[in-house]
Design a protein around this motif. Sequence first.
Motif, PDB file in Angstrom:
ATOM      1  N   ALA A  99      19.624  37.702  35.931  1.00 15.64           N
ATOM      2  CA  ALA A  99      19.477  39.040  35.348  1.00 15.64           C
ATOM      3  C   ALA A  99      20.825  39.716  35.118  1.00 15.64           C
ATOM      4  O   ALA A  99      20.969  40.543  34.212  1.00 15.64           O
ATOM      5  N   TYR A 100      21.832  39.364  35.932  1.00 22.56           N
ATOM      6  CA  TYR A 100      23.148  39.975  35.770  1.00 22.56           C
ATOM      7  C   TYR A 100      23.953  39.148  34.778  1.00 22.56           C
ATOM      8  O   TYR A 100      24.408  38.045  35.082  1.00 22.56           O
ATOM      9  N   LYS A 101      24.132  39.665  33.591  1.00 25.06           N
ATOM     10  CA  LYS A 101      24.675  38.887  32.482  1.00 25.06           C
ATOM     11  C   LYS A 101      26.196  38.757  32.495  1.00 25.06           C
ATOM     12  O   LYS A 101      26.748  37.793  31.964  1.00 25.06           O
ATOM     13  N   ARG A 102      26.902  39.713  33.096  1.00 25.51           N
ATOM     14  CA  ARG A 102      28.353  39.763  32.934  1.00 25.51           C
ATOM     15  C   ARG A 102      29.063  38.608  33.646  1.00 25.51           C
ATOM     16  O   ARG A 102      30.052  38.079  33.140  1.00 25.51           O
ATOM     17  N   ALA A 103      28.575  38.246  34.836  1.00 22.51           N
ATOM     18  CA  ALA A 103      29.239  37.187  35.604  1.00 22.51           C
ATOM     19  C   ALA A 103      28.279  36.691  36.676  1.00 22.51           C
ATOM     20  O   ALA A 103      27.177  37.226  36.840  1.00 22.51           O
ATOM     21  N   ASN A 104      28.691  35.678  37.398  1.00 25.00           N
ATOM     22  CA  ASN A 104      27.931  35.216  38.544  1.00 25.00           C
ATOM     23  C   ASN A 104      27.782  36.365  39.546  1.00 25.00           C
ATOM     24  O   ASN A 104      28.758  37.022  39.901  1.00 25.00           O
ATOM     25  N   LEU A 105      26.569  36.619  40.009  1.00 26.74           N
ATOM     26  CA  LEU A 105      26.306  37.749  40.907  1.00 26.74           C
ATOM     27  C   LEU A 105      27.120  37.635  42.188  1.00 26.74           C
ATOM     28  O   LEU A 105      27.665  38.627  42.682  1.00 26.74           O
ATOM     29  N   GLU A 106      27.219  36.408  42.754  1.00 26.59           N
ATOM     30  CA  GLU A 106      27.969  36.240  43.994  1.00 26.59           C
ATOM     31  C   GLU A 106      29.466  36.494  43.797  1.00 26.59           C
ATOM     32  O   GLU A 106      30.161  36.873  44.743  1.00 26.59           O
ATOM     33  N   HIS A 107      29.954  36.304  42.582  1.00 28.20           N
ATOM     34  CA  HIS A 107      31.351  36.639  42.276  1.00 28.20           C
ATOM     35  C   HIS A 107      31.545  38.156  42.279  1.00 28.20           C
ATOM     36  O   HIS A 107      32.480  38.671  42.894  1.00 28.20           O
ATOM     37  N   ALA A 108      30.635  38.862  41.621  1.00 26.02           N
ATOM     38  CA  ALA A 108      30.792  40.306  41.460  1.00 26.02           C
ATOM     39  C   ALA A 108      30.469  41.084  42.729  1.00 26.02           C
ATOM     40  O   ALA A 108      30.971  42.188  42.926  1.00 26.02           O
ATOM     41  N   ALA A 109      29.613  40.530  43.605  1.00 22.72           N
ATOM     42  CA  ALA A 109      29.140  41.272  44.772  1.00 22.72           C
ATOM     43  C   ALA A 109      29.751  40.789  46.078  1.00 22.72           C
ATOM     44  O   ALA A 109      29.254  41.124  47.148  1.00 22.72           O
ATOM     45  N   ALA A 110      30.823  40.004  46.013  1.00 19.94           N
ATOM     46  CA  ALA A 110      31.436  39.492  47.240  1.00 19.94           C
ATOM     47  C   ALA A 110      31.943  40.637  48.104  1.00 19.94           C
ATOM     48  O   ALA A 110      32.593  41.559  47.612  1.00 19.94           O
ATOM     49  N   SER A 111      31.630  40.592  49.388  1.00 21.96           N
ATOM     50  CA  SER A 111      32.093  41.616  50.326  1.00 21.96           C
ATOM     51  C   SER A 111      32.066  41.044  51.729  1.00 21.96           C
ATOM     52  O   SER A 111      31.330  40.103  52.023  1.00 21.96           O
ATOM     53  N   ILE A 112      32.851  41.622  52.620  1.00 17.14           N
ATOM     54  CA  ILE A 112      32.875  41.178  54.004  1.00 17.14           C
ATOM     55  C   ILE A 112      31.513  41.396  54.656  1.00 17.14           C
ATOM     56  O   ILE A 112      31.059  40.594  55.475  1.00 17.14           O
ATOM     57  N   GLY A 113      30.832  42.480  54.251  1.00 16.93           N
ATOM     58  CA  GLY A 113      29.517  42.765  54.825  1.00 16.93           C
ATOM     59  C   GLY A 113      28.503  41.680  54.501  1.00 16.93           C
ATOM     60  O   GLY A 113      27.746  41.237  55.369  1.00 16.93           O
TER      61      GLY A 113
END
Length: 350
Positions: A99-113
């Motif tokens: 659903a997230y077209k711009r990039a791989n979701l795990e790339h865009a949402a990476a966080s320590i949490g």
Amino acid sequence: MLSFLNDMPLSLAIGLFVAFAAVIGVVGTRLAHIVDDLADRTGLGEAIAGAVLMGMATSLSGIVLSVSAALRDQPELAMSNALGGIAVQTLFLTAADIAYKRANLEHAAASIGNLMQGTLLLCMLSLLLIGRFSPEVTFWNVHPITPLLFIGYVYGLHLVGKAQANPMWRPSRTRETKVDEPDEQALQQSLTSLWLLFAFLAAILGISGFVLERSASVIAQESGLSQAAVGVLLTSVATSLPELVTTIAAVRRGALTLAVAGIIGGNAFDTLFAAASDIAYRGGSIYHVVPDSVSLWVALSLLMTGVLIMGLIRREEQGPGRIGFESVAIIACYVAGVAMVLFNGSQDAG
């Protein structure tokens, strides 16, 4: 009312199952917006709010179903629903990735949490396997691994909070990285009204889970499917619909960290389904009465979560089919698991 739900015909059971699955889908959409606003309004941040608030609320229907099944002496259904839910919710992240077209979701949402939540989930799943293969010893019909699961979860959340408050590691910022920033409109909303609405929607999810458990039991009895097959392929998917809906809604809202945290954090909380079911089950250790076909889903969930964490660390911007390599691998793992459940079911029938 309870006797009616227990004795209803198959057609009504299927109708109720579909209807309340739809209710879960509708309520889950609204819940994603409320949790995102609460994350901004309370200052919790999307990672913690997604793991604790959205993870717990969307899991209510599933935990009600598992505990209810355990009380009714259906341990196989209780555990297969819990463990199948963890696997299918991990699979739902691939839908959010698509659903997230711009990039791989795990790339865009990476966080320590999110990384900390993922490692907490690995630890919780490992405890479930230890319980399965440890000596069958109980105290008041409760296995010792059950309190350890609760203690481990609470302490794990404490570590996640400390890591976010004082991070010793940060993901590299790229042009596709989506940073968690408060929404000014959310900050203007009444905190009391947000909490009340959150509680109301969570209660609806819990009631839906109770009805789903009753209808799923009837479907299992009337259709001839095993409790494991019903739990893994039917109830776990239906009670996990809030995770699918809230994750897609969070992605469309731009709350990418919330989307990933809701799944990983919800999965960590879902391991407590097994602990709660062990307390509810009066026949001894619930970990030792379930067949290997159910324990298989613990191993599959460990594998899928490990792959997901690799994706969060690797942060591939674009992969096969414009999704990450981890999404492709997770889909393959889940399909293989379903094939093994169906194969084992056909072998048992034969």
